[in-house]
Design a protein around this motif. Structure first.
Motif, PDB file in Angstrom:
ATOM      1  N   LEU A 139      66.904  -6.134 150.324  1.00 28.19           N
ATOM      2  CA  LEU A 139      66.488  -6.288 151.723  1.00 28.19           C
ATOM      3  C   LEU A 139      67.243  -7.454 152.366  1.00 28.19           C
ATOM      4  O   LEU A 139      67.705  -7.362 153.510  1.00 28.19           O
ATOM      5  N   ALA A 140      67.403  -8.529 151.606  1.00 29.36           N
ATOM      6  CA  ALA A 140      68.174  -9.671 152.124  1.00 29.36           C
ATOM      7  C   ALA A 140      69.605  -9.257 152.446  1.00 29.36           C
ATOM      8  O   ALA A 140      70.179  -9.662 153.462  1.00 29.36           O
ATOM      9  N   LYS A 141      70.181  -8.411 151.604  1.00 31.96           N
ATOM     10  CA  LYS A 141      71.536  -7.913 151.877  1.00 31.96           C
ATOM     11  C   LYS A 141      71.558  -7.069 153.145  1.00 31.96           C
ATOM     12  O   LYS A 141      72.449  -7.192 153.989  1.00 31.96           O
ATOM     13  N   GLY A 142      70.560  -6.202 153.249  1.00 29.11           N
ATOM     14  CA  GLY A 142      70.475  -5.361 154.443  1.00 29.11           C
ATOM     15  C   GLY A 142      70.371  -6.203 155.710  1.00 29.11           C
ATOM     16  O   GLY A 142      71.020  -5.911 156.719  1.00 29.11           O
ATOM     17  N   LYS A 143      69.554  -7.269 155.643  1.00 28.78           N
ATOM     18  CA  LYS A 143      69.403  -8.145 156.808  1.00 28.78           C
ATOM     19  C   LYS A 143      70.731  -8.795 157.185  1.00 28.78           C
ATOM     20  O   LYS A 143      71.125  -8.827 158.350  1.00 28.78           O
ATOM     21  N   ARG A 144      71.390  -9.319 156.161  1.00 27.30           N
ATOM     22  CA  ARG A 144      72.653 -10.014 156.426  1.00 27.30           C
ATOM     23  C   ARG A 144      73.688  -9.041 157.001  1.00 27.30           C
ATOM     24  O   ARG A 144      74.419  -9.388 157.930  1.00 27.30           O
ATOM     25  N   LEU A 145      73.723  -7.829 156.480  1.00 25.92           N
ATOM     26  CA  LEU A 145      74.663  -6.828 157.011  1.00 25.92           C
ATOM     27  C   LEU A 145      74.383  -6.554 158.480  1.00 25.92           C
ATOM     28  O   LEU A 145      75.294  -6.429 159.295  1.00 25.92           O
ATOM     29  N   GLN A 146      73.091  -6.454 158.801  1.00 28.70           N
ATOM     30  CA  GLN A 146      72.729  -6.162 160.183  1.00 28.70           C
ATOM     31  C   GLN A 146      73.107  -7.327 161.099  1.00 28.70           C
ATOM     32  O   GLN A 146      73.631  -7.125 162.203  1.00 28.70           O
TER      33      GLN A 146
END
Lengths: 695, 695
Positions: free
Chosen positions: B81-88
């Motif tokens: 989820l942290a990766k997804g946030k950073r990507l966004q």
């Protein structure tokens, strides 16, 4: 934090008919005597032992399986060691024999860090150590004061044992060996029980005496301190990291920087270095070592049926419970059809059901041959010790049996483990979407099983051994030096009949099916011989042919063993006529389905006609699926795999598939203990503090 | 606690020749222009985009991959989820377009909990929502204020959408819908992004108006509080638990207890309930929905080549670095042979190398067809809006193209994803023991890819669509109502030539290979038609035939697309003649290897003779392996998959296989942070307190 289901959820039931009703219906429509069949497969003793152990193990909290698939590797490994400890305590407490200990390990469902200690380390000490070494190492190992492993494979060297780089140099001045790892690729690698658990290792190293290489030999080396469990000086050791499966095992790496060990640490039952003279003494009987490998492979064959049976049990029960779509030719408003009724599902699952029986009976056949051979070897060695002397004929027959057994075990190990591994994945997919859930029980089992296709001889490498043996046998038959065994018989039969042609009646006569498989083996053998001896083709250019030949021969052996088993008086007296007929149907399904998949070889060898193959596929196999379908659930029930071992929501004996999937997801899934913060502009990932969770 | 390697370990190197030297040698022996070939495969823009994104992503600590395979599910999901946030965040910061966002997701190497929000949720709102609904839902979803998912599949209902149980009852009194889950099996299940992340769902539910079922329709339902992220009242939602792969995705379950939603929450672009009268308004153009599924499947075909390429890249490079055994015919003291030189390895890997090219070009062909069809549909709908009106001929042609496209996408989706999934496992095994390590990079990728064989139409189920279409086409051809497309053409050709026989020159003429594949499809089609229409066999009894037919037809399509691509002027102008010839060799290898594996069908359809098949296997394929072998490494280099994406010790571009395996095991493996207490009589598992570890 995990909210238990509210009352309105607890009140929900699956859409009817219920899974339990569907399985009851399945069991009602077949007369197979499950108990009798179980006893035939496993023996009464086995079933009682299983029952007894289950009662002991299941209540112990340490063996709880519910978190296995959610945990990280560190915690899985710690828990697995705890399981291993408890098992060992129970083994002592209840005075388990070897069979009981093995079965208990099976039931808990995962390898533990004691795995290779309890098998290869102890076995190697026992079989390759002298009485003095037994006193020194084996006794303490049996008491788990020494925890060990068997360190052969290296980072750069797997299949080719002669390529190992680890050295053991003999030091005549102080009568010691120096163990050294000269390169990075010489690091021991993949060694089970080494990563975290072992304090000793049997290290396979190239023995050098006066600079001369005498080949790989086994040395006992202490690697960790018995108190602190820290690595000893000049030893670098650890776990090799996460794997596709087998993550509860601490496969390890190991490097030595000129570590000295005493003379007595070279296991010396077969070959040794004379302590005084420093002279190398050759192995007494290399064939004994040969025998151990054969035993290991035969065991893999024997287990393959049971391995596959887990997947088939799960998929068959679930496909009887799962309903999807109406039959296209059925009335418009009919209910959804059980998935097991679709021919596309049957044609994937039922041949695997047949295969698990086929492999089981073949494994038994192998073990019987192995025992016969052991007895014969013991007899002949005892006569020769008595100096009455085994005649050259006897010795030759013994050597030939051993060669046959070796080749058979290589080919069957490859075929059986490939069939079981790939069969499990077919079962998983036959379960549709839910097959992908770890709660299906198939995926984790498949992942843990896959190394079997590579270890104890890579399944592709092994096929060369089979081809070499068949070529040798063919040369002997052509030269009139017939070994008198079954391999020679089928080659001779082929030569005798080749001109007349084969024309086996595979659709109506079971014995002719076996003969057709034999014919194909013989045909491919003589083709390969023509390429190698006649056309002088390179070995490398023939590897693909050899692989096909080995597969063909191994399929023949399975078909032959299965046929003999279903025709045996033992089976006849154990089963009622109806079940016996069903066993014949399973034999026919396995054989004809294999024949159809390998159609091109059967046709081009002249074993059968194209018309026969078409009929086998479109008529005979379809009819057999119809015959077997009503008995499918009882036929998997007969394997008597306990629910606790299956660890599968889909494969439950009671058919409560959906209830169990839901229970596990909502009540045993640690992910649901946490509330996430889903908004990308908030840095934190969790809304709440993680609870002191069940983890 | 993890002891860094002491100096004597740091000084060790792998046994020579080094992996880097071997790969350099591989690259030196081939003239393939890697850059040109890369551009042909991917376009220059794609390669530049990849380079640019890599530079941005790789330095960010949140995208570190080193612990992926060791962590438990809770922590993996949190990190993901942290990766997804950073990507966004980066997508906004760098103003990424859709292609860039997708590519960035690819590079980080795992699905995140935003996966289904960013795809199916947004797409469904966009395509099935009215402008009013776009304002209400889509805008906030695009800003990640609403995080959503697409909730179709249920615990008891996967493939059969009509069997869904979730209800949406229209309440005329207050103009709302009541969403309800009447049973346990009606629980939504497997829904990506639902388990922990989503606060909204598009729920597919059976629409009931006045007690009458109007079939499944999409409804937007809020499921969690926008502040606390806790489930709303009468909503029971959570994660479904651990899986064979895809464990960084929060696939979820969802139950409703009579939840009311307003009229505007039914997505109403295609069909709707009139708010005032409560009357159901029928979909305007059902074929548009049909189109979306076709697009999804075509994309799976396009991606399959790249999916497989990851495995083939890893296995090819590693098999060039790994050496094992001497060649049996070589001099006694020669060095160990590169594994890639063994025919048994080549015959497994090089056809997959050919297949990845074949699937890539086929996917491109599919996407082109899809675009043509979209353009045609847009054109015809704009003309009809102009009331100039599309003639019935045009409409019929459009419908026929769509039907052909639909069938093609079904068959190819099944073939391509099965080939890619099973191909990855072949690659993994070709890596021997180390293939089993997670550091191989193949296992995790394989596990994550496997659901593709089941979702968007189970690969076995889909084959029925293809067969139905081919039967229909055959009936039309027989009735003289020829659709004028390629399918009709190959069926007609077969009918015209059937009496004369085929006798294609598959060993020397590429076009004849394509014709032989077409012939086999046509033969199997008319055989199936005879069974169904002539002999009136049940649909169920023909499912296996249909599956074979669909596979045959899809193999024809791949062979045809590959042939057209390698013969195209585009390819000719992009590549030098030598590389162009190599592309033809890849085509021949793919086609002849497939032909040989399916020999029985080619033979019994009369497309080729048994002699031709034998020659294809023993001579043609072997020769092609020799031709392609020297170029293997460059041919995988051309796919330009960055090391960071491969995440593989074995597949490193620089060949430093053993160094990297060792580095990861000793330095990135959290298991080595702990000292175990190995003695079964001590209850504790750890000798030391666990350190504040890297975990």
């Amino acid at each position: 934090m995990p909210s238990p289901p509210p009352d309105w959820v607890k009140a929900l039931k699956p859409q009817g008919p219920q899974g339990s009703e569907l399985l009851a219906q399945e069991r009602a429509q077949s007369n197979v005597n499950v108990e009798k069949l179980s006893e035939l497969l496993h023996t009464k003793e086995y079933l009682e032992r299983q029952e007894k152990l289950l009662k002991l193990l299941q209540p112990e909290k340490v063996f709880d399986k519910s978190q296995n698939h959610s945990l990280g590797r560190v915690e899985r490994l710690q828990r697995s060691l705890a399981k291993g400890k408890r098992l060992q305590q129970m083994a002592v407490q209840y005075k388990w024999d070897a069979d009981e200990y093995l079965k208990a390990n099976d039931l808990i469902g995962e390898p533990t860090p004691y795995g290779l200690h309890a098998s290869m380390f102890l076995v190697t000490l026992r079989e390759q150590g002298t009485p003095e070494q037994h006193e020194l190492f084996l006794r303490r190992a049996e008491k788990y004061e020494y925890i060990g492993c068997y360190a052969q494979t290296e980072l750069g060297h797997g299949s080719n044992v002669r390529g190992l780089e680890t050295r053991a140099d003999w030091n005549p001045e102080d009568q010691t060996f120096t163990i050294n790892s000269p390169t990075l690729t010489s690091s021991k690698w993949w060694i089970g029980s080494l990563g975290r658990a072992a304090n000793h290792a049997v290290v396979m190293a190239q023995l050098y005496i006066g600079g001369k290489n005498m080949g790989p030999h086994p040395f006992v080396v202490q690697i960790r301190d018995l108190e602190t469990h820290q690595p000893l000086e000049n030893v670098y050791v650890g776990d090799i990291g996460p794997k596709f499966g087998y993550n509860t095992m601490d496969n390890g790496f190991l490097l030595f920087n000129n570590v000295k060990i005493p003379h007595v640490n070279m296991l010396a039952r077969f070959s040794r270095v004379d302590k005084e003279t420093g002279k190398y003494v050759r192995p007494a009987s290399p064939s004994l070592v040969y025998g151990t490998l054969t035993w290991v492979r035969s065991n893999i064959v024997l287990q393959a049926g049971g391995v596959l049976a887990r997947g088939v049990t799960i998929a068959t029960r679930y496909c009887a419970v799962r309903r999807q779509f109406q039959d296209r030719d059925a009335a418009a408003n009919s209910e959804e059809n059980q998935v097991l009724n679709y021919k596309m599902v049957q044609v994937r699952l039922l041949p695997l059901l047949a295969a698990m029986y086929a492999l089981h009976f073949t494994g038994r056949g192998m073990m019987r041959l192995y025992q016969e051979n052991q007895n014969r070897m013991k007899a002949s060695s005892s006569t020769s010790e008595d100096t009455r002397g085994a005649g050259p004929e006897e010795l030759r027959a013994g050597a030939e049996l051993l060669a046959d057994l070796h080749a058979t075990s290589c080919g069957l190990k490859a075929l059986a483990s490939t069939s079981a591994g790939e069969g499990l994945e077919i079962c998983r997919r036959a379960c549709g979407g839910h097959g992908y859930s770890s709660y299906s029980g198939i995926g984790p089992w498949y992942s843990d099983y896959l190394p079997t296709l590579t270890w104890e001889g890579d399944n592709y490498m092994l096929t060369q051994q089979v081809a070499r043996y068949l070529l040798k046998s063919a040369r002997a038959v052509l030269a009139g030096k017939d070994a008198g065994n079954d391999t020679a018989r089928i080659l001779r039969t082929y030569l005798d009949r080749r001109d007349k042609g084969a024309s086996f009646d595979v659709l109506d006569t079971d014995a002719d099916i076996v003969a057709a498989f034999a014919w194909r083996t013989a045909h491919l053998t003589f083709e390969a011989l023509k390429h190698r001896d006649g056309e002088k083709r390179s070995w490398n250019s023939l590897l693909v042919d050899f692989w096909r030949l080995s597969t063909a021969h191994s399929q023949y052996l399975v078909v032959k063993n299965f046929y003999e088993a279903v025709s045996s008086p033992e089976l006849s007296s154990a089963l009622d006529p109806e079940t016996k007929t069903l066993m014949h149907h399973l034999f026919q399904l396995y054989a004809l389905h294999t024949l159809e998949r390998e159609a091109a070889e059967f046709f081009s060898s002249g074993a059968v006609t194209v018309r026969q193959i078409t009929l086998a596929r479109t008529t005979a196999v379809m009819k057999l699926l119809d015959e077997i379908r009503p008995h499918a659930v009882r036929l998997v029930d007969a394997w008597a795999i306990p629910d606790w071992q299956l660890d599968s929501s889909l494969g439950r004996y009671d058919g409560k598939v959906y209830e169990d999937l839901f229970r596990r997801a909502s009540q045993e899934n640690p992910v649901n203990d946490f509330v996430f913060d889903p908004y990308p502009w908030n840095e934190a990932v969790l809304k709440n503090e993680p609870p002191k969770s069940k983890l």
